[in-house]
Design an enzyme around this catalytic site. Structure first.
Site, PDB file in Angstrom:
ATOM      1  N   PRO A  11    -111.259 -25.571  52.746  1.00 32.82           N
ATOM      2  CA  PRO A  11    -111.113 -26.160  54.074  1.00 32.82           C
ATOM      3  C   PRO A  11    -110.167 -27.354  54.161  1.00 32.82           C
ATOM      4  O   PRO A  11    -110.132 -28.188  53.264  1.00 32.82           O
ATOM      5  CB  PRO A  11    -112.548 -26.603  54.417  1.00 32.82           C
ATOM      6  CG  PRO A  11    -113.412 -25.705  53.610  1.00 32.82           C
ATOM      7  CD  PRO A  11    -112.658 -25.458  52.327  1.00 32.82           C
ATOM      8  N   ASN A  12    -109.397 -27.386  55.231  1.00 37.81           N
ATOM      9  CA  ASN A  12    -108.490 -28.473  55.594  1.00 37.81           C
ATOM     10  C   ASN A  12    -107.199 -28.501  54.792  1.00 37.81           C
ATOM     11  O   ASN A  12    -106.293 -29.281  55.117  1.00 37.81           O
ATOM     12  CB  ASN A  12    -109.183 -29.844  55.504  1.00 37.81           C
ATOM     13  CG  ASN A  12    -110.331 -29.966  56.471  1.00 37.81           C
ATOM     14  OD1 ASN A  12    -110.156 -29.800  57.681  1.00 37.81           O
ATOM     15  ND2 ASN A  12    -111.532 -30.211  55.956  1.00 37.81           N
ATOM     16  N   ARG A  19    -102.285 -34.382  56.567  1.00 38.72           N
ATOM     17  CA  ARG A  19    -103.637 -34.858  56.282  1.00 38.72           C
ATOM     18  C   ARG A  19    -103.599 -35.962  55.229  1.00 38.72           C
ATOM     19  O   ARG A  19    -103.223 -35.722  54.081  1.00 38.72           O
ATOM     20  CB  ARG A  19    -104.483 -33.696  55.770  1.00 38.72           C
ATOM     21  CG  ARG A  19    -105.859 -34.104  55.347  1.00 38.72           C
ATOM     22  CD  ARG A  19    -106.525 -33.018  54.546  1.00 38.72           C
ATOM     23  NE  ARG A  19    -107.860 -33.450  54.108  1.00 38.72           N
ATOM     24  CZ  ARG A  19    -108.543 -32.843  53.158  1.00 38.72           C
ATOM     25  NH1 ARG A  19    -108.037 -31.783  52.531  1.00 38.72           N
ATOM     26  NH2 ARG A  19    -109.727 -33.300  52.815  1.00 38.72           N
ATOM     27  N   TYR A  24    -102.947 -37.057  49.689  1.00 36.04           N
ATOM     28  CA  TYR A  24    -102.566 -35.675  49.374  1.00 36.04           C
ATOM     29  C   TYR A  24    -101.066 -35.431  49.366  1.00 36.04           C
ATOM     30  O   TYR A  24    -100.624 -34.328  49.060  1.00 36.04           O
ATOM     31  CB  TYR A  24    -103.246 -34.723  50.363  1.00 36.04           C
ATOM     32  CG  TYR A  24    -104.750 -34.821  50.314  1.00 36.04           C
ATOM     33  CD1 TYR A  24    -105.470 -35.387  51.374  1.00 36.04           C
ATOM     34  CD2 TYR A  24    -105.460 -34.387  49.213  1.00 36.04           C
ATOM     35  CE1 TYR A  24    -106.850 -35.505  51.322  1.00 36.04           C
ATOM     36  CE2 TYR A  24    -106.848 -34.497  49.150  1.00 36.04           C
ATOM     37  CZ  TYR A  24    -107.531 -35.058  50.209  1.00 36.04           C
ATOM     38  OH  TYR A  24    -108.890 -35.169  50.156  1.00 36.04           O
ATOM     39  N   ASN A  75    -108.561 -24.472  44.600  1.00 33.04           N
ATOM     40  CA  ASN A  75    -108.875 -25.805  45.097  1.00 33.04           C
ATOM     41  C   ASN A  75    -109.958 -25.601  46.157  1.00 33.04           C
ATOM     42  O   ASN A  75    -109.647 -25.281  47.296  1.00 33.04           O
ATOM     43  CB  ASN A  75    -107.649 -26.493  45.697  1.00 33.04           C
ATOM     44  CG  ASN A  75    -107.976 -27.904  46.148  1.00 33.04           C
ATOM     45  OD1 ASN A  75    -109.151 -28.262  46.353  1.00 33.04           O
ATOM     46  ND2 ASN A  75    -106.959 -28.720  46.336  1.00 33.04           N
ATOM     47  N   ALA A  78    -113.628 -29.377  50.108  1.00 32.12           N
ATOM     48  CA  ALA A  78    -114.984 -29.910  50.313  1.00 32.12           C
ATOM     49  C   ALA A  78    -116.075 -28.986  49.790  1.00 32.12           C
ATOM     50  O   ALA A  78    -117.153 -29.447  49.396  1.00 32.12           O
ATOM     51  CB  ALA A  78    -115.204 -30.186  51.786  1.00 32.12           C
ATOM     52  N   ASP A  88    -121.580 -19.133  42.977  1.00 31.70           N
ATOM     53  CA  ASP A  88    -122.141 -17.841  42.571  1.00 31.70           C
ATOM     54  C   ASP A  88    -121.081 -16.740  42.605  1.00 31.70           C
ATOM     55  O   ASP A  88    -121.047 -15.855  41.741  1.00 31.70           O
ATOM     56  CB  ASP A  88    -123.310 -17.466  43.476  1.00 31.70           C
ATOM     57  CG  ASP A  88    -124.546 -18.335  43.224  1.00 31.70           C
ATOM     58  OD1 ASP A  88    -125.445 -18.326  44.079  1.00 31.70           O
ATOM     59  OD2 ASP A  88    -124.596 -19.014  42.176  1.00 31.70           O
ATOM     60  N   GLU A  99    -110.046 -24.898  38.251  1.00 33.70           N
ATOM     61  CA  GLU A  99    -110.371 -25.690  39.447  1.00 33.70           C
ATOM     62  C   GLU A  99    -109.343 -26.802  39.570  1.00 33.70           C
ATOM     63  O   GLU A  99    -109.105 -27.527  38.592  1.00 33.70           O
ATOM     64  CB  GLU A  99    -111.774 -26.287  39.300  1.00 33.70           C
ATOM     65  CG  GLU A  99    -112.212 -27.209  40.404  1.00 33.70           C
ATOM     66  CD  GLU A  99    -113.535 -27.902  40.086  1.00 33.70           C
ATOM     67  OE1 GLU A  99    -114.221 -27.497  39.120  1.00 33.70           O
ATOM     68  OE2 GLU A  99    -113.872 -28.863  40.798  1.00 33.70           O
ATOM     69  N   HIS A 101    -107.786 -30.106  41.948  1.00 26.61           N
ATOM     70  CA  HIS A 101    -107.857 -31.061  43.048  1.00 26.61           C
ATOM     71  C   HIS A 101    -106.583 -31.896  43.019  1.00 26.61           C
ATOM     72  O   HIS A 101    -106.200 -32.411  41.954  1.00 26.61           O
ATOM     73  CB  HIS A 101    -109.082 -31.970  42.907  1.00 26.61           C
ATOM     74  CG  HIS A 101    -110.374 -31.228  42.898  1.00 26.61           C
ATOM     75  ND1 HIS A 101    -110.956 -30.703  44.030  1.00 26.61           N
ATOM     76  CD2 HIS A 101    -111.179 -30.850  41.875  1.00 26.61           C
ATOM     77  CE1 HIS A 101    -112.061 -30.078  43.708  1.00 26.61           C
ATOM     78  NE2 HIS A 101    -112.226 -30.138  42.419  1.00 26.61           N
ATOM     79  N   ILE A 102    -105.956 -32.041  44.144  1.00 32.30           N
ATOM     80  CA  ILE A 102    -104.713 -32.813  44.224  1.00 32.30           C
ATOM     81  C   ILE A 102    -104.984 -34.270  43.847  1.00 32.30           C
ATOM     82  O   ILE A 102    -104.244 -34.885  43.072  1.00 32.30           O
ATOM     83  CB  ILE A 102    -104.120 -32.701  45.639  1.00 32.30           C
ATOM     84  CG1 ILE A 102    -103.721 -31.248  45.932  1.00 32.30           C
ATOM     85  CG2 ILE A 102    -102.963 -33.668  45.826  1.00 32.30           C
ATOM     86  CD1 ILE A 102    -103.427 -30.968  47.399  1.00 32.30           C
ATOM     87  N   SER A 103    -106.066 -34.805  44.380  1.00 30.80           N
ATOM     88  CA  SER A 103    -106.415 -36.206  44.126  1.00 30.80           C
ATOM     89  C   SER A 103    -107.325 -36.317  42.900  1.00 30.80           C
ATOM     90  O   SER A 103    -107.904 -35.325  42.455  1.00 30.80           O
ATOM     91  CB  SER A 103    -107.148 -36.779  45.348  1.00 30.80           C
ATOM     92  OG  SER A 103    -108.385 -36.094  45.541  1.00 30.80           O
ATOM     93  N   ARG A 108    -112.517 -41.610  43.797  1.00 26.77           N
ATOM     94  CA  ARG A 108    -112.783 -41.691  45.242  1.00 26.77           C
ATOM     95  C   ARG A 108    -114.249 -41.976  45.515  1.00 26.77           C
ATOM     96  O   ARG A 108    -115.018 -42.308  44.606  1.00 26.77           O
ATOM     97  CB  ARG A 108    -112.281 -40.410  45.909  1.00 26.77           C
ATOM     98  CG  ARG A 108    -110.771 -40.205  45.682  1.00 26.77           C
ATOM     99  CD  ARG A 108    -110.265 -38.950  46.330  1.00 26.77           C
ATOM    100  NE  ARG A 108    -110.443 -38.993  47.778  1.00 26.77           N
ATOM    101  CZ  ARG A 108    -110.262 -37.921  48.556  1.00 26.77           C
ATOM    102  NH1 ARG A 108    -109.899 -36.767  48.024  1.00 26.77           N
ATOM    103  NH2 ARG A 108    -110.436 -38.015  49.846  1.00 26.77           N
TER     104      ARG A 108
HETATM  105  C1  DHK Z   1    -109.260 -31.717  48.606  1.00 23.85           C
HETATM  106  C2  DHK Z   1    -110.206 -31.910  49.564  1.00 23.85           C
HETATM  107  O1  DHK Z   1    -110.101 -31.362  50.767  1.00 23.85           O
HETATM  108  C3  DHK Z   1    -111.339 -32.798  49.343  1.00 23.85           C
HETATM  109  O2  DHK Z   1    -112.515 -32.378  50.028  1.00 23.85           O
HETATM  110  C4  DHK Z   1    -111.621 -32.947  47.872  1.00 23.85           C
HETATM  111  C5  DHK Z   1    -109.435 -32.148  47.228  1.00 23.85           C
HETATM  112  C6  DHK Z   1    -110.351 -33.299  47.127  1.00 23.85           C
HETATM  113  C7  DHK Z   1    -108.106 -32.427  46.549  1.00 23.85           C
HETATM  114  O3  DHK Z   1    -107.889 -33.544  46.025  1.00 23.85           O
HETATM  115  O4  DHK Z   1    -107.280 -31.487  46.539  1.00 23.85           O
HETATM  116  O5  DHK Z   1    -112.551 -33.875  47.655  1.00 23.85           O
END
Ligand code: DHK
Length: 147
Positions: A11-12, A19, A24, A75, A78, A88, A99, A101-103, A108
């Site tokens: 999501p997002n 964003r 990011y 990725n 959330a 699962d 897995e 994550h950009i950040s 955080r």
């Molecule tokens: C991206 C998101 O949308 C957050 O909910 C994660 C992750 C971090 C990222 O760093 O790519 O916590």
């Protein structure tokens, strides 16, 4: 088995570029897709790149990957922190999983510190920015049988 890598985004992430760019960056998801495709091609692989704001769509992508993918780079955004359904579904995929994550989620807020998905990921990359996707591709390909 094809050497197709499913690169899945939660999501997002469709909003990358606008964003929270201080977290990011300014690249769009399309930019990330292009980089993933280039890196995968250099390794003799192809990418099936997807993003969804809906948990069930990503769950079903993991089901689909069982027959179509050699590896998964995800990725979960959330969903990382609460989706037992996604965990699962990923557990049912027998190939290598990364897995991403950009950040650096560990720098955080507390809510971002515990990943459910890491329970099934072979590789976890965070804080490398969007390069993390390419590193994830490298890492899962390195785990594939030669050929
Ligand atoms: C991206 C998101 O949308 C957050 O909910 C994660 C992750 C971090 C990222 O760093 O790519 O916590």
């Amino acid at each position: 088995m094809s050497r197709t890598i499913f690169v899945l985004n939660g999501p997002n992430l469709n909003m990358l570029g606008v964003r929270e760019p201080d977290i990011y960056g300014h690249e769009t998801l399309a930019d990330v897709k292009a980089r993933c495709e280039k890196r995968a091609a250099a390794l003799g692989c192809t990418v099936d790149f997807r993003q969804s704001n809906f948990e069930g769509v990503l769950v079903e992508a993991c089901h689909e990957a069982r027959d179509k993918a050699a590896a998964i780079v995800i990725n979960p955004a959330a969903l990382t922190f609460y989706s037992i359904a996604l965990l699962d579904a990923l557990k049912m995929f027998n190939g290598p999983k990364a897995e991403v994550h950009i950040s650096n989620v560990h720098q955080r807020e507390e809510i971002y510190h515990h990943s459910l998905i890491s329970r099934t990921a072979h590789v976890v990359i965070c804080g490398a920015g969007t390069l993390g996707y390419e590193l994830g591709i490298e890492a899962v390909v390195a785990r594939l049988p030669a050929g």
